[in-house]
Design a protein around this motif. Structure first.
Motif: not given
Length: 126
Positions: A13-18, A96-102, A118-126
């Motif tokens: 979702h983040l990559l698509s947004g970027l 990078a702090d979002v996608w590198m851990p994944v 828990p704040e990462a669950k369902g978080k939307s990256f728009s």
């Protein structure tokens, strides 16, 4: 792809947004890159079929080599995109702090990450 709350889904979702941001900034549609991101997303979330036979060490090594080659291709795509476009480099570096851990985490580490944040669950990256 995967459920919205999963780290893999968040990453894509983040990559698509970027990509959307890059397209908006450059006024150019990035058809090839969008296609590669979608294909990678499908590959990452694909559930392997159940094997009716046990793999021996050579077969496992071959599978690992194939996966390593795919990762090398992804690394090359990211590197070339970063080298050719400073905006892509800036966006990827800034997030990078979002996608590198994944990318670097094992499946168990990803599950632990989601369960412990828990704040990462369902978080939307728009």
């Amino acid at each position: 792809m995967a459920e919205e709350g999963k780290p893999d889904a968040q990453l894509f979702h983040l990559l698509s947004g970027l990509l959307h941001q890059v397209e908006a900034l450059t006024n150019q549609e990035e058809v090839e890159l969008r296609s590669k991101i979608e294909a990678l997303g499908l590959e990452v979330t694909k559930v392997p079929s159940k094997s009716t036979q046990h793999l021996d060490e050579l077969e496992i090594a071959k599978e690992l080599d194939e996966l390593s080659a795919k990762l090398d291709d992804v690394d090359e795509m990211i590197s070339s995109a970063m080298a050719s476009d400073p905006q892509v480099k800036s966006l990827l570096s800034g997030t990078a702090d979002v996608w590198m851990p994944v990318i670097t985490a094992s499946a168990d580490e990803r599950r632990t990450f989601t369960a412990s944040n828990p704040e990462a669950k369902g978080k939307s990256f728009s």
